[in-house]
Design an enzyme around this catalytic site. Structure first.
Site, short mmCIF file in Angstrom:
data_model
loop_
_atom_site.label_atom_id
_atom_site.label_comp_id
_atom_site.label_asym_id
_atom_site.label_seq_id
_atom_site.Cartn_x
_atom_site.Cartn_y
_atom_site.Cartn_z
N ARG A 23 0.78 -1.09 0.12
CA ARG A 23 0.11 0.07 -0.01
C ARG A 23 0.89 1.31 -0.14
O ARG A 23 0.40 2.24 -0.17
CB ARG A 23 -0.98 -0.17 1.19
CG ARG A 23 -2.08 -0.81 0.98
CD ARG A 23 -2.92 -0.97 2.24
NE ARG A 23 -2.47 -2.02 3.12
CZ ARG A 23 -2.83 -2.13 4.46
NH1 ARG A 23 -3.61 -1.37 4.97
NH2 ARG A 23 -2.25 -3.10 5.24
N TYR A 108 8.07 -5.08 15.67
CA TYR A 108 7.56 -4.94 14.05
C TYR A 108 8.29 -3.53 13.31
O TYR A 108 8.69 -2.58 14.12
CB TYR A 108 6.24 -4.54 14.06
CG TYR A 108 5.09 -5.41 14.40
CD1 TYR A 108 5.59 -6.78 14.53
CD2 TYR A 108 3.78 -5.47 13.88
CE1 TYR A 108 4.73 -7.86 14.51
CE2 TYR A 108 2.95 -6.23 14.22
CZ TYR A 108 3.31 -7.78 14.75
OH TYR A 108 2.48 -8.65 14.85
N ASN A 391 35.87 43.99 4.21
CA ASN A 391 34.61 44.35 3.49
C ASN A 391 34.37 44.03 2.14
O ASN A 391 35.21 44.44 1.24
CB ASN A 391 34.40 46.00 3.67
CG ASN A 391 33.02 46.32 3.46
OD1 ASN A 391 32.19 46.01 2.51
ND2 ASN A 391 32.34 47.14 4.58
N ASN A 400 36.69 30.76 -8.76
CA ASN A 400 37.49 29.85 -8.01
C ASN A 400 37.57 28.50 -9.11
O ASN A 400 38.57 27.72 -8.61
CB ASN A 400 36.89 29.32 -6.66
CG ASN A 400 35.52 28.57 -6.74
OD1 ASN A 400 34.91 28.93 -7.71
ND2 ASN A 400 35.24 27.98 -6.00
N SER A 419 32.54 46.97 -5.06
CA SER A 419 31.36 46.34 -5.69
C SER A 419 31.65 45.70 -6.85
O SER A 419 32.68 46.34 -7.75
CB SER A 419 30.14 47.18 -5.79
OG SER A 419 29.95 47.44 -4.34
#
Ligand code: UD1
Ligand code: CA
Length: 470
Positions: A23, A108, A391, A400, A419
């Site tokens: 089932r 069981y 930072n 990488n 950035s």
């Protein structure tokens, strides 16, 4: 014999797990389906181990190799039941390893919630008798074998009436079907008696199966008394046959774990929306928001907040850490005072030292970020050794991978990466270096200097945007 059961007999466990599990509609054997991230049968094996059992035999049938491979446990005695001819026949496959003087506990493989506490109570209830049964009183006993107790006894308390036999639902009269005390299937029997009685069990019943439950009648006929212990929490004896029951017991199990954590002082914003699939160790003032999943082995310190929809797997987290919403953190170490997320990902072998910050849409893999360094927005940092108080500007990527090999990026203390910088590894950024925004660097940058690699800004006079010809 500290921690052992009252009886001075050895304990041997037999786990029945040969059923097909039709089932479940799955190619995987039923007992390998997972509850709280662990195969059903593993829950049962773990309970048996918690009782310090002398031996644990596992009766397997369908998909046996899969079960063996998944459990990968050489301490178990593996017994194959080639044909599923009933629970009595299943136990028969495991008797070879049973000693005459042992207490044999039969469990069981698809009943995962049975607690050590209940099993200990059953063993205690057996006392010096030849066998004892774990039973339950159910509002709806349909489907279970019914416990028939001595009707001659006038005492109304059922515990005083001795068990006479077990009648399977399919073999039961209407009167017996009305009995609400059912057989959980779990029993404990003397080793020698088990062997004797099993040899006498027939299959003359509606299902044509060798019923383990016929043992009781045989015992009574021989003048033995079957003791019993009625389980306090009926969920403990529930077996799993389909995905509905699997989901139901998963939630039950999770509720229990949640209650356990809250009892120890953990704040769960909603215990119904919390999942622990493994083990967790927690300090004081840990607060967990909704839909958090904790997997594997996790350790969480004091004063830690975990935001909604976060997944932690095999994590070690220090004190005063805040993890905001929607983070996925795996096999990493987060030290005291770190701030992570929302939407951050830590991949295996990452270490954040004290007060580091990993912000939104940042992925960090196999990297060490030293004290106070910040990677606040939209970055990929992989195979990187980063110093203190660095930072990292938004959009910085450590390149990488060259298509064949992974390379390391080193960033010294106090460096400032502008950035949208690409650092092509292997590369080293000196301490105190400043990298101009928008740079692509493939050579080392010297300490304390400004390095950038973008084209100088130009303005072209008289330039016109193209226009469409009408
Ligand atoms: C059995 C009990 C019933 C009890 C119920 C509790 C018998 C005859 N009946 O019924 O009194 O109320 O459990 O759930 O014991 N198994 C094997 N090999 C087999 C048959 C079963 O390993 O040949 C294993 C199954 O994988 C399962 C367990 O034994 O883990 C119970 O088998 P199942 O067929 O579910 O038993 P029930 O008919 O429900
Ligand atoms: Ca059956």
């Amino acid at each position: 014999m500290k921690g052992k059961i009252m009886s001075n007999k050895q304990l041997q466990v037999i786990i029945l797990a040969a059923g097909k599990g039709t089932r479940m509609y799955s190619s995987m054997p039923k007992v390998l389906h997972e509850l709280a991230g662990k195969p059903l049968v593993q829950h049962v094996v773990d309970s048996a181990k918690a009782l310090n059992a002398e031996s644990i035999s596992l009766v397997y049938g369908h998909g046996g190799e899969q079960v063996k491979n998944k459990l990968d446990d050489e301490t178990l005695i593996w017994c194959e039941q080639k044909e599923q001819l009933g629970t009595g026949h299943a136990v028969q496959q495991a008797v070879e390893a049973i000693n005459d003087t042992s207490n044999v506990l039969i469990l069981y493989g698809d009943v995962p919630l049975l607690s050590k506490d209940t099993l200990e109570k059953l063993l205690k209830a057996k006392d010096k008798q030849a066998l004892a049964l774990l039973t339950a009183n159910l509002d709806n006993p349909a489907g279970y074998g019914r416990i028939v107790r001595n009707s001659e006894n006038k005492d109304n308390s059922i515990v005083e009436k001795k068990v006479e036999k077990i009648v399977e639902e399919k073999d039961a009269s209407e009167a017996i079907k009305k009995i609400t005390e059912v057989n959980s299937g779990v029993m404990v029997v003397n080793g020698d008696k088990l062997k004797q009685w099993l040899a006498k069990i027939g299959n003359n019943n509606v299902q044509g199966e060798y019923y383990l439950t016929d043992l009781i009648e045989l015992a009574v006929k021989e003048g033995e008394t079957g003791n019993s212990y009625i389980v306090e929490d009926n969920k403990e004896i529930e077996g799993i046959n389909n995905k509905i029951q699997l989901a139901d017991l998963e939630r039950e199990y999770q509720k229990r774990q949640a209650v356990n954590l809250m009892t120890k002082g953990v704040t769960l914003r909603d215990p119904l929306r919390f999942d622990l699939r493994g083990e967790i160790e927690t300090g004081q003032d840990v607060s967990i928001d909704i839909n958090v999943i904790i997997e594997g082995q996790c350790k969480i310190g004091n004063n830690v907040k975990i935001g909604a929809n976060t997944i932690l797997k095999d994590m070690t987290i220090g004190d005063n850490v805040e993890i905001l919403e929607n983070c996925i953190l795996e096999k990493s170490i987060v030290s005291n005072g770190c701030l992570i997320g929302p939407f951050a990902r830590l991949r295996p072998d990452t270490q954040l030292d004290e007060n580091a910050k990993v912000g939104n849409f940042v992925e960090i893999k196999k990297s060490h970020i030293a004290k106070g360094s910040k990677v606040s927005h939209l970055s990929y940092i992989g195979d990187t050794e980063m110093g203190e108080n660095v930072n990292i500007g938004a959009g910085t990527i450590t390149c990488n991978y060259d298509g064949a090999y992974k390379h390391v990026t080193k960033i010294g203390d106090n460096a400032f990466i502008g950035s949208n910088t690409a650092l092509v590894a292997p590369i080293e950024i000196g301490s105190g270096a400043t990298i101009g925004a928008g740079s692509t660097l493939n050579k080392n940058a010297e300490a304390d200097k400004l390095t950038f690699s973008r084209a100088a800004q130009k303005t072209i006079d008289g330039w016109k945007r193209p226009t469409k010809i009408k």
